[in-house]
Design a protein around this motif. Structure first.
Motif, PDB file in Angstrom:
ATOM      1  N   ALA A  93       0.828  -1.210   0.000  1.00  9.95           N
ATOM      2  CA  ALA A  93       0.000   0.000   0.000  1.00  9.95           C
ATOM      3  C   ALA A  93       0.860   1.257   0.000  1.00  9.95           C
ATOM      4  N   VAL A  94       1.924   1.250   0.768  1.00 10.55           N
ATOM      5  CA  VAL A  94       2.818   2.406   0.815  1.00 10.55           C
ATOM      6  C   VAL A  94       3.500   2.609  -0.538  1.00 10.55           C
ATOM      7  N   CYS A  95       4.018   1.549  -1.111  1.00 10.63           N
ATOM      8  CA  CYS A  95       4.677   1.665  -2.420  1.00 10.63           C
ATOM      9  C   CYS A  95       3.719   2.193  -3.478  1.00 10.63           C
ATOM     10  N   GLU A  96       2.502   1.677  -3.494  1.00  7.78           N
ATOM     11  CA  GLU A  96       1.527   2.134  -4.482  1.00  7.78           C
ATOM     12  C   GLU A  96       1.131   3.587  -4.233  1.00  7.78           C
ATOM     13  N   ALA A  97       1.102   4.007  -2.973  1.00  3.67           N
ATOM     14  CA  ALA A  97       0.794   5.403  -2.675  1.00  3.67           C
ATOM     15  C   ALA A  97       1.904   6.325  -3.172  1.00  3.67           C
ATOM     16  N   VAL A  98       3.161   5.890  -3.054  1.00  2.00           N
ATOM     17  CA  VAL A  98       4.281   6.673  -3.580  1.00  2.00           C
ATOM     18  C   VAL A  98       4.137   6.849  -5.089  1.00  2.00           C
ATOM     19  N   ARG A  99       3.805   5.767  -5.768  1.00  2.00           N
ATOM     20  CA  ARG A  99       3.633   5.837  -7.223  1.00  2.00           C
ATOM     21  C   ARG A  99       2.472   6.771  -7.598  1.00  2.00           C
ATOM     22  N   ARG A 100       1.338   6.625  -6.918  1.00  2.00           N
ATOM     23  CA  ARG A 100       0.181   7.477  -7.227  1.00  2.00           C
ATOM     24  C   ARG A 100       0.510   8.949  -7.002  1.00  2.00           C
ATOM     25  N   TRP A 101       1.178   9.223  -5.886  1.00  2.00           N
ATOM     26  CA  TRP A 101       1.517  10.620  -5.598  1.00  2.00           C
ATOM     27  C   TRP A 101       2.423  11.175  -6.695  1.00  2.00           C
ATOM     28  N   ALA A 102       3.395  10.408  -7.109  1.00  2.54           N
ATOM     29  CA  ALA A 102       4.317  10.872  -8.146  1.00  2.54           C
ATOM     30  C   ALA A 102       3.589  11.148  -9.457  1.00  2.54           C
ATOM     31  N   LEU A 103       2.686  10.258  -9.832  1.00  2.00           N
ATOM     32  CA  LEU A 103       1.944  10.468 -11.080  1.00  2.00           C
ATOM     33  C   LEU A 103       1.013  11.671 -10.987  1.00  2.00           C
ATOM     34  N   ASP A 104       0.510  11.946  -9.785  1.00  2.00           N
ATOM     35  CA  ASP A 104      -0.375  13.098  -9.592  1.00  2.00           C
ATOM     36  C   ASP A 104       0.399  14.403  -9.430  1.00  2.00           C
ATOM     37  N   HIS A 105       1.673  14.318  -9.025  1.00  2.00           N
ATOM     38  CA  HIS A 105       2.491  15.507  -8.768  1.00  2.00           C
ATOM     39  C   HIS A 105       3.845  15.358  -9.476  1.00  2.00           C
ATOM     40  N   PRO A 106       3.851  15.225 -10.789  1.00  2.00           N
ATOM     41  CA  PRO A 106       5.110  14.912 -11.482  1.00  2.00           C
ATOM     42  C   PRO A 106       6.192  15.966 -11.319  1.00  2.00           C
ATOM     43  N   HIS A 107       5.811  17.236 -11.297  1.00  2.00           N
ATOM     44  CA  HIS A 107       6.827  18.281 -11.209  1.00  2.00           C
ATOM     45  C   HIS A 107       7.400  18.384  -9.798  1.00  2.00           C
ATOM     46  N   GLU A 108       6.560  18.142  -8.807  1.00  2.00           N
ATOM     47  CA  GLU A 108       7.067  18.132  -7.437  1.00  2.00           C
ATOM     48  C   GLU A 108       7.937  16.897  -7.201  1.00  2.00           C
ATOM     49  N   TYR A 109       7.550  15.769  -7.793  1.00  2.00           N
ATOM     50  CA  TYR A 109       8.396  14.579  -7.682  1.00  2.00           C
ATOM     51  C   TYR A 109       9.752  14.834  -8.339  1.00  2.00           C
ATOM     52  N   ALA A 110       9.728  15.489  -9.500  1.00  2.00           N
ATOM     53  CA  ALA A 110      10.986  15.803 -10.177  1.00  2.00           C
ATOM     54  C   ALA A 110      11.845  16.730  -9.330  1.00  2.00           C
ATOM     55  N   LEU A 111      11.213  17.618  -8.572  1.00  2.00           N
ATOM     56  CA  LEU A 111      11.963  18.530  -7.718  1.00  2.00           C
ATOM     57  C   LEU A 111      12.733  17.779  -6.644  1.00  2.00           C
ATOM     58  N   ILE A 112      12.114  16.743  -6.059  1.00  2.00           N
ATOM     59  CA  ILE A 112      12.772  16.054  -4.941  1.00  2.00           C
ATOM     60  C   ILE A 112      13.548  14.814  -5.358  1.00  2.00           C
ATOM     61  N   TYR A 113      13.221  14.221  -6.521  1.00  2.00           N
ATOM     62  CA  TYR A 113      13.912  12.995  -6.933  1.00  2.00           C
ATOM     63  C   TYR A 113      14.443  13.056  -8.361  1.00  2.00           C
ATOM     64  N   GLY A 114      14.371  14.219  -8.970  1.00  2.00           N
ATOM     65  CA  GLY A 114      14.911  14.367 -10.317  1.00  2.00           C
ATOM     66  C   GLY A 114      16.336  14.907 -10.286  1.00  2.00           C
ATOM     67  N   SER A 115      16.734  15.554 -11.348  1.00  5.09           N
ATOM     68  CA  SER A 115      18.089  16.098 -11.439  1.00  5.09           C
ATOM     69  C   SER A 115      18.302  17.196 -10.396  1.00  5.09           C
ATOM     70  N   PRO A 116      19.485  17.272  -9.802  1.00  2.38           N
ATOM     71  CA  PRO A 116      19.761  18.348  -8.834  1.00  2.38           C
ATOM     72  C   PRO A 116      19.604  19.724  -9.472  1.00  2.38           C
ATOM     73  N   VAL A 117      19.152  20.682  -8.687  1.00  2.00           N
ATOM     74  CA  VAL A 117      19.003  22.042  -9.173  1.00  2.00           C
ATOM     75  C   VAL A 117      20.379  22.714  -9.141  1.00  2.00           C
ATOM     76  N   PRO A 118      20.869  23.212 -10.259  1.00  3.69           N
ATOM     77  CA  PRO A 118      22.202  23.836 -10.270  1.00  3.69           C
ATOM     78  C   PRO A 118      22.316  24.949  -9.236  1.00  3.69           C
TER      79      PRO A 118
END
Length: 235
Positions: A93-118
Motif C-alpha cells: 500500500a505504501v509503495c503504491e501510494a508513492v507511485r500514485r503521488w508521483a503520477l499526480d504531482h510529477p513536477h514536485e516529484y521531479a523537484l525532490i527525486y529528479g536532477s539536482p538544481v544547479p
C-alpha cells in the motif's frame, strides 16, 4: 492575540501560500533551475522587495517547496499504510501510494527525486520530511520482525561490516541483512517510480500498474516480509 495581529498572521499565511502556488506553476512550466523570485513576484502583482520578506532568496523558496513535497508524499504514504492490514499488505500500500503521488504531482516529484538544481544544496532542515517514507518502510519491517517474523535474506560475508554499520545507524533492532535489503528496496522503489514518470518505460512496460505491484511485492519479499493468510504465493 489581538484582532489586528491575528489578521496579519492570516494574511501572511495566505500570501505565503500564493507565493508557493505560483512557484509550483513555474516549476511545471520552466523547471526548478529557472525558478525566479522576480517572476513569481511579477505574476502575483507584488514588488520584489515585498516577496523577499517572505522568502529572502530563491533557495529559501526552493527549500520550502521541497519540504512541502516531501511532507505531502509522506502523508499520502502514511495514510495508505494505516489503511492496510498486515506488514506485507502495508508495504504494498505504501509503495503504491508513492507511485500514485508521483503520477499526480510529477513536477514536485521531479523537484525532490529528479536532477539536482544547479547551485542549490538542500539544507539539513529538509531531512525529517525526506525521511518519512523510508522510516515508514523501516517501521513496517520492524513490526513484522517483532510480530509474525521475517524470512531473513542472505548477506555476503564481504558486505557484513557495512551492513552492521547501516543497521547501527538506521535500525539497531533489525538484523543487518534486513537493513541492507531495506536500503536496496528503498532505492529500487524510487527507481521504479522514476523510470515510469520520466519515460524510461515507454515502449517497454505497457501494463504499468500491474508491473509495479509485482515489483513492489518482490521488494517486500526481498526484505523478508511474508504475505498474509489467504494471499496467493508468488509465481
Amino acid at each position: 492575540m489581538s484582532t489586528a495581529h491575528g489578521a496579519r498572521a492570516r494574511a501572511r499565511i495566505e500570501v505565503t501560500a500564493a507565493i508557493k502556488d505560483e512557484a509550483r506553476r513555474q516549476l511545471a512550466a520552466e523547471g526548478a533551475a529557472r525558478l525566479s523570485l522576480r517572476a513569481v513576484a511579477r505574476e502575483l502583482g507584488m514588488v520584489s522587495s515585498a516577496l523577499y520578506r517572505y522568502f529572502p532568496s530563491r533557495d529559501d523558496l526552493l527549500t520550502a517547496l521541497i519540504i512541502d513535497a516531501y511532507d505531502s508524499l509522506g502523508e499520502s504514504a502514511e495514510a495508505a499504510g494505516e489503511a492496510a492490514a498486515g506488514p506485507f499488505e502495508r508495504w504494498i500500500a505504501v509503495c503504491e501510494a508513492v507511485r500514485r503521488w508521483a503520477l499526480d504531482h510529477p513536477h514536485e516529484y521531479a523537484l525532490i527525486y529528479g536532477s539536482p538544481v544547479p547551485g542549490y544544496t538542500a539544507p539539513e532542515v529538509t531531512v525529517p520530511a525526506a525521511a518519512r517514507v523510508g522510516l515508514l518502510l523501516i517501521g513496517i519491517t520492524r513490526d513484522a520482525h517483532h510480530g509474525p517474523g521475517l524470512a531473513r535474506p542472505s548477506l555476503p560475508a564481504a558486505l557484513r561490516p557495512e551492513a552492521e554499520r547501516m543497521a547501527a545507524d538506521l535500525a539497531p533492532d533489525l538484523p543487518p541483512e534486513v537493513v541492507t535489503a531495506l536500503v536496496a528496496a528503498w532505492a529500487q522503489l524510487y527507481g521504479l517510480v522514476g523510470f515510469e514518470l520520466f519515460g524510461q518505460f515507454n515502449r517497454v512496460v505497457e501494463d504499468r500498474e500491474t508491473f509495479f505491484r509485482h515489483a513492489a511485492e518482490q521488494l517486500a519479499r526481498g526484505v523478508g516480509l511474508v504475505p498474509g493468510p489467504g494471499r496467493p504465493p508468488a509465481r
